[in-house]
Design a protein around this motif. Structure first.
Motif, PDB file in Angstrom:
ATOM      1  N   GLN A   6      54.561  40.046 132.475  1.00  0.00           N
ATOM      2  CA  GLN A   6      55.066  39.845 133.834  1.00  0.00           C
ATOM      3  C   GLN A   6      55.844  41.061 134.317  1.00  0.00           C
ATOM      4  OE1 GLN A   6      54.587  37.260 135.946  1.00  0.00           O
ATOM      5  NE2 GLN A   6      55.801  38.326 137.501  1.00  0.00           N
ATOM      6  N   HIS A   7      56.695  41.598 133.468  1.00  0.00           N
ATOM      7  CA  HIS A   7      57.613  42.659 133.889  1.00  0.00           C
ATOM      8  C   HIS A   7      56.903  44.003 134.057  1.00  0.00           C
ATOM      9  CE1 HIS A   7      61.430  44.624 134.508  1.00  0.00           C
ATOM     10  NE2 HIS A   7      61.210  45.451 133.511  1.00  0.00           N
ATOM     11  N   TYR A   8      56.063  44.353 133.083  1.00  0.00           N
ATOM     12  CA  TYR A   8      55.493  45.703 133.070  1.00  0.00           C
ATOM     13  C   TYR A   8      54.113  45.806 133.712  1.00  0.00           C
ATOM     14  CZ  TYR A   8      59.293  46.654 129.831  1.00  0.00           C
ATOM     15  OH  TYR A   8      60.529  46.791 129.262  1.00  0.00           O
ATOM     16  N   ASP A  21      54.845  43.052 137.846  1.00  0.00           N
ATOM     17  CA  ASP A  21      55.906  43.473 138.755  1.00  0.00           C
ATOM     18  C   ASP A  21      55.835  44.968 139.063  1.00  0.00           C
ATOM     19  OD1 ASP A  21      56.780  40.934 138.783  1.00  0.00           O
ATOM     20  OD2 ASP A  21      58.516  41.244 137.490  1.00  0.00           O
ATOM     21  N   GLU A  26      57.348  47.512 137.800  1.00  0.00           N
ATOM     22  CA  GLU A  26      58.643  48.157 137.920  1.00  0.00           C
ATOM     23  C   GLU A  26      58.611  49.481 137.188  1.00  0.00           C
ATOM     24  OE1 GLU A  26      61.958  45.679 137.178  1.00  0.00           O
ATOM     25  OE2 GLU A  26      61.231  44.066 138.467  1.00  0.00           O
TER      26      GLU A  26
END
Length: 437
Positions: free
Chosen positions: A360-362, A365, A367
């Motif tokens: 999810q984060h890398y 999203d 980011e």
């Protein structure tokens, strides 16, 4: 060493050969007080730089009548003595733009192969002395087609020793000028020191890269976060470093510079309308050559793929598949000095959640980590902290796996950007600094 190109020095208007020099400087000219002038015909040496025929003769530099102000009598432009680099006992005057440096032939010849060869050419003696030229009439003039700032920094480093700073933008402006001219005029020791200094910010080892990133993070933390529009960067623009490395043939700087640039999105790099706090600072007249722009695109794609592969590899552990599959993580777990997993079910659940979080984060999203696989690998290794985890063996194994992945990724960076392997680039740099037989 770079290959030397022999050249013949001739009198202007004549065809008789006076001497041969085994090495030559580009964009330089040795003027003596004779008519016709006695030129030093330059040929490209280490770096390509614009050359143009030089027509100024010594008689065109003289004092204003009744004053100590020097002028170019052809244009009337005043010529300024450099404040620190005008020595009364100097034996040669170097002119860069409208600044004059009176330095020593012995000093230049001792440290520069180019100047040594230039001054070894037999020269005619001055004649027809003009009273308004004073002692300038007997001092040879070398006209350098370089910026006065760069020449001043080069000579200051030569006389006083290089005083490099923190590799910030201002320091880079000074060091890059020294590197260009030390390459152009073959000041080997200054070139070596300038490259070594730049390599602190654009290193060839993962350990040095981590130290570099620590300094950058400290610099960011110390900034006023309430003023994002005034955001500053510790290191110079990576495009400037790439272009410098190309100009002075320093391939060892390229992998780190390309990797640093690839961590930014295309809009952050190229869109001048993007908010200041979300893009690299614009640098006038900085553009990548077409082949390097292609390398950037290929490298960014490879870096993003590497992150996807990292997260997939993390998911393919012993905790997300049966033990008998003998995955890499299973091997690390069994060989851990802290023993085997003490809670297989809990660790399976933990790793499943960590993989979902990382995905999810890398990946979704997008980011910071989306184009920085070294950062992502380091973060993944810390997700299951040994200090707080019930299973210290698995936590340590994850840290070890991440460390090995970072080393593997670092070695792959040159191939992502279609560059020389770091070992070969460093080897070539060492060969350039070796003296000729």
């Amino acid at each position: 060493m770079f290959q030397k190109n022999p050249a013949t020095v001739e009198r202007v208007g004549g065809s008789s050969n006076m001497a041969e020099s085994p090495n030559n400087c580009s964009s330089s000219h040795l003027d003596y007080p004779l008519s016709p002038p006695f030129p030093f015909n330059p040929q490209p040496s280490r770096i390509s730089s614009g050359t143009r025929p030089l027509t100024q003769t010594f008689e065109e530099i003289r004092y204003k009548p009744g004053s100590h102000i020097m002028i170019d009598s052809e244009t009337g432009v005043e010529l300024t003595k450099h404040v620190d680099l005008w020595f009364g006992d100097g034996s040669v005057i170097c002119r860069a733009e409208n600044t004059l440096f009176r330095v020593h032939i012995s000093m230049l010849s001792r440290h520069s192969e180019c100047f040594r060869d230039m001054f070894s050419i037999p020269q005619p003696q001055p004649s027809n002395i003009h009273s308004d030229a004073g002692d300038l009439q007997t001092t040879p003039v070398v006209h350098l087609h370089d910026s006065a700032e760069d020449v001043g920094n080069l000579f200051s480093a030569l006389y006083d020793g290089p005083k490099f700073g923190s590799n910030d933008e201002q320091d880079f402006r000074i060091v890059s000028g020294i590197l260009r001219l030390s390459t152009k005029y073959i000041f080997e020791s200054l070139r070596t020191m300038a490259l070594a200094h730049l390599s602190v910010a654009w290193p060839a080892t993962l350990k040095a890269w981590d130290l570099r990133e620590d300094r950058a993070r400290t610099f960011e933390v110390e900034q006023d976060i309430s003023m994002p529009s005034n955001r500053m960067f510790l290191y110079p623009h990576p495009i400037a470093v790439i272009n410098l490395a190309r100009e002075v043939h320093a391939p060892s700087l390229l992998p780190a510079a390309f990797y640093d640039l690839a961590r930014w999105s295309y809009s952050q790099i190229f869109d001048e309308e993007a908010p200041t706090s979300h893009r690299l600072p614009p640098v006038p007249s900085l553009n990548l050559a077409a082949p390097d722009l292609q390398r950037l695109c290929l490298g960014k794609e490879a870096a993003q793929h590497a992150i996807t592969s990292l997260i997939q590899a993390m998911g393919n552990t012993q905790y997300s598949r049966p033990v008998q599959h003998h995955s890499a993580m299973s091997h690390m777990r069994r060989s851990s000095a802290l023993g085997v997993c003490v809670s297989a079910a809990a660790c399976r659940k933990d790793f499943s959640e960590l993989v979902d979080l990382a995905t999810q984060h890398y990946l979704f999203d997008r980011e910071r980590g989306s184009s920085d696989p070294l950062y992502v690998a380091d973060e993944l290794g810390q997700l299951k902290s040994a200090e707080f985890s019930e299973c210290k063996a698995c936590a340590k194994s994850l840290e070890s796996w991440a460390a090995r992945e970072r080393e593997r990724l670092w070695k792959l960076i040159p191939s992502w950007f279609r560059l020389e392997p770091l070992e070969r680039a460093m080897s070539n740099a060492d060969c350039e600094n070796e003296p000729d037989d």
